[in-house]
Write a protein that holds these residues in place. Structure first.
Motif, PDB file in Angstrom:
ATOM      1  N   HIS A 154       0.573  -1.387  -0.188  1.00 53.26           N
ATOM      2  CA  HIS A 154       0.462  -0.047   0.096  1.00 53.26           C
ATOM      3  C   HIS A 154       1.093   1.468   0.166  1.00 53.26           C
ATOM      4  N   PHE A 155       2.269   1.787  -0.766  1.00 55.41           N
ATOM      5  CA  PHE A 155       2.313   2.073  -1.101  1.00 55.41           C
ATOM      6  C   PHE A 155       3.046   2.927  -2.464  1.00 55.41           C
ATOM      7  N   SER A 156       1.817   3.144  -3.345  1.00 48.85           N
ATOM      8  CA  SER A 156       2.264   3.137  -4.663  1.00 48.85           C
ATOM      9  C   SER A 156       1.098   4.360  -4.972  1.00 48.85           C
ATOM     10  N   MET A 157      -0.460   4.760  -4.044  1.00 49.41           N
ATOM     11  CA  MET A 157      -1.102   4.783  -5.283  1.00 49.41           C
ATOM     12  C   MET A 157      -1.024   6.142  -4.078  1.00 49.41           C
ATOM     13  N   PRO A 158      -0.306   8.013  -4.076  1.00 48.02           N
ATOM     14  CA  PRO A 158      -0.092   8.517  -3.456  1.00 48.02           C
ATOM     15  C   PRO A 158      -1.985   9.450  -2.762  1.00 48.02           C
ATOM     16  N   PHE A 159      -1.674   9.331  -1.496  1.00 53.23           N
ATOM     17  CA  PHE A 159      -3.206  10.479  -1.067  1.00 53.23           C
ATOM     18  C   PHE A 159      -2.520  12.191  -1.071  1.00 53.23           C
ATOM     19  N   TYR A 160      -3.324  12.586  -1.714  1.00 50.48           N
ATOM     20  CA  TYR A 160      -3.136  14.096  -1.324  1.00 50.48           C
ATOM     21  C   TYR A 160      -4.027  15.534  -0.856  1.00 50.48           C
ATOM     22  N   PRO A 161      -3.446  15.903   0.296  1.00 48.95           N
ATOM     23  CA  PRO A 161      -5.089  16.392   1.483  1.00 48.95           C
ATOM     24  C   PRO A 161      -6.381  16.999   0.444  1.00 48.95           C
ATOM     25  N   ASN A 162      -7.244  17.653   0.847  1.00 47.88           N
ATOM     26  CA  ASN A 162      -7.796  18.500  -0.090  1.00 47.88           C
ATOM     27  C   ASN A 162      -7.936  19.605   0.389  1.00 47.88           C
ATOM     28  N   THR A 163      -7.222  20.854   0.471  1.00 53.31           N
ATOM     29  CA  THR A 163      -6.467  21.357   1.479  1.00 53.31           C
ATOM     30  C   THR A 163      -7.256  22.798   0.326  1.00 53.31           C
ATOM     31  N   LYS A 164      -7.369  23.357   0.652  1.00 54.58           N
ATOM     32  CA  LYS A 164      -8.383  24.940   0.215  1.00 54.58           C
ATOM     33  C   LYS A 164      -7.073  26.260  -0.383  1.00 54.58           C
ATOM     34  N   GLY A 165      -7.202  26.462  -1.325  1.00 57.45           N
ATOM     35  CA  GLY A 165      -5.904  27.153  -1.934  1.00 57.45           C
ATOM     36  C   GLY A 165      -5.279  26.304  -3.220  1.00 57.45           C
ATOM     37  N   LEU A 166      -5.216  24.887  -2.321  1.00 57.69           N
ATOM     38  CA  LEU A 166      -3.936  24.642  -3.279  1.00 57.69           C
ATOM     39  C   LEU A 166      -3.653  24.168  -4.779  1.00 57.69           C
ATOM     40  N   TYR A 264      -0.959   7.694   1.449  1.00 60.13           N
ATOM     41  CA  TYR A 264      -1.480   6.934   0.151  1.00 60.13           C
ATOM     42  C   TYR A 264      -2.996   6.050   0.484  1.00 60.13           C
ATOM     43  N   LYS A 265      -3.191   6.009  -0.945  1.00 60.45           N
ATOM     44  CA  LYS A 265      -4.917   5.391  -0.842  1.00 60.45           C
ATOM     45  C   LYS A 265      -4.207   3.684  -1.207  1.00 60.45           C
ATOM     46  N   PHE A 266      -5.166   2.670  -0.671  1.00 62.05           N
ATOM     47  CA  PHE A 266      -4.675   1.726  -0.539  1.00 62.05           C
ATOM     48  C   PHE A 266      -6.696   1.328  -1.848  1.00 62.05           C
ATOM     49  N   THR A 267      -5.492   0.719  -2.602  1.00 59.82           N
ATOM     50  CA  THR A 267      -6.465   0.012  -3.586  1.00 59.82           C
ATOM     51  C   THR A 267      -5.435  -0.909  -4.599  1.00 59.82           C
TER      52      THR A 267
END
Length: 425
Positions: A154-166, A264-267
């Protein structure tokens, strides 16, 4: 004449190798499919090539990484690291060599098909249909198996936060998944988002190259960074601006580079919808003991929990599910497994665990009943449990990466026997 039951193992990283070794020892016919050219999974260092997407880069390994856990915890319980290695905290190259030595020792290579990608797994009557793409010949194969062990990591699909203004931010950005060397950050002012092991370690890795570093996190106890004079700690980002960010304490900063160490995202893109598993923001369910598919109990996921002793946990989970696959222990009823999962998860939700970290084991490892998950696996299946020395060393290492980052890797551990160890400063 009886035909051996067939087991499909997806992946030949650390989890896949111990799945293959243990499955063969249980007198089952096992094949491990690996879409790349070598074993090792995330322990393989690879550069991102021109045109590669994030998904094309399967390894998150960066140059010069040293393990966060001592090698005395990094190995499998039945195969030790080379005794000539004196240090406890070792390079990723030595871990990868260990995996090659393990595969050689247990003669696993004949049972691994490299450059074979799993395209689809779906249930058929009393078996699993697996469609495999042979990448070298560009042929598609259809195989039938009695059991499936998913070991794709589970270290292959990055997770990015949905932060305002990115989207407004004009500087450079990178996920830790693609970070490789610190020299690209020379003279940059950098924001590192995330206070987990990778975030803090990358700060340590780049501070002698970057002009200044802001470390944004929400850890209850602030990590010790005084030995890195160009590091400033900040709370979570409230919103990004064109050239920086405003933080939740109202302060702001400008920077030219962001590194997201946000997990990361589990996929499981190869699973058909009728496999009986669901993924809800990294909460994979329904699973018995975080590994056995309750709806289709001839399938299991190995290595889903994180903040663990990886090799030790993978080996234990594999032996746990094989106890049921081989019939040595009767499979609990579906209702019993669902009740067990419900009780476990209700306890986790009540303690503040979110779906994003639903399978996190770290906090439990440092409580009075440490390693309760590992103990539960051993007791439930009636299998050999972890050696008592393992949790003792783990306790001695706990959270050192936060409070003793500059010195803790200088320590050396020596296992005396299954119960005891000594620590050498």
């Amino acid at each position: 004449m009886t035909t051996k039951k067939r087991v499909c193992i997806i992946g030949a990283g650390m989890a896949g190798l111990t799945a293959l070794k243990n499955t063969l020892e249980h007198d089952l016919d096992a094949i491990a499919y690996e879409r790349h050219t070598a074993i090792g999974g995330t322990w393989i260092y690879m550069e991102r090539k021109e045109g590669d997407s994030e998904e094309d880069v399967f390894s998150s390994m960066y140059y010069g990484l040293l393990t966060n856990l001592p090698k005395e915890l990094m190995g499998f319980p039945d195969y030790d690291f080379d005794t000539s290695i004196e240090d406890s905290f070792i390079s990723s190259e030595l871990v990868l060599q260990y995996l090659h030595d393990y595969a050689s020792h247990f003669k696993l290579a004949p049972h691994i098909k490299f450059e074979h990608e799993i395209m689809r797994v779906r249930p058929r009557k009393n078996c699993w249909e697996v469609i495999v793409h042979d990448l070298k010949s560009d042929m598609f194969l259809v195989e039938l198996f009695d059991f499936v062990l998913i070991c794709n990591g589970h270290f292959s699909m990055p997770f990015y936060p949905n932060t305002k203004g990115l989207n407004q931010y004009r500087g450079q950005r990178l996920h830790s998944h693609l970070y490789r060397k610190p020299d690209v950050l020379k003279d940059h002012t950098v924001l590192v988002v995330g206070g987990g092991p990778s975030g803090i370690d990358i700060v340590h890795h780049i501070y002698q190259h970057a002009k200044h570093i802001y470390l944004s996190h929400h850890l209850e106890a602030a990590p010790r960074t005084d030995f890195m004079p160009n590091v400033t700690q900040k709370p979570d980002v409230e919103r990004f601006t064109k050239d920086g960010a405003v933080f939740k304490d109202g302060s702001s900063a400008s920077f030219s580079y962001v590194i997201f160490c946000t997990g990361y995202k589990f996929t499981f893109p190869f699973l058909s919808v009728d496999c009986g598993l669901n993924v809800d923001f990294n909460y994979v369910y329904p699973l018995y003991k975080h590994c056995l598919n309750i709806n289709k109990s001839s399938m299991a996921i190995i290595g889903l929990p994180h903040q663990v002793c990886p090799a030790q946990l993978f080996d234990l989970q594999v032996r746990f599910v094989l106890t049921y696959f081989t019939g040595r222990k009767k499979m609990p009823s579906e209702s019993e497994m669902l009740a067990d999962m419900k009780a476990d998860m209700e306890e986790r939700w009540a303690s503040g665990v979110t779906k994003r970290v639903a399978h996190k084991m770290g906090p439990r490892q440092v409580q009075k009943s440490m390693f309760d998950y590992y103990e539960d696996l051993g007791v439930t299946a009636g299998i050999k449990k972890l050696k008592p020395v393992v949790p003792k060393i783990m306790k001695a290492c706990s959270r050192k990466y936060i409070f003793e980052l500059d010195t803790y890797r200088q320590s050396r551990f020596k296992v005396v026997d299954d119960e005891n160890f000594v620590k050498i400063a």
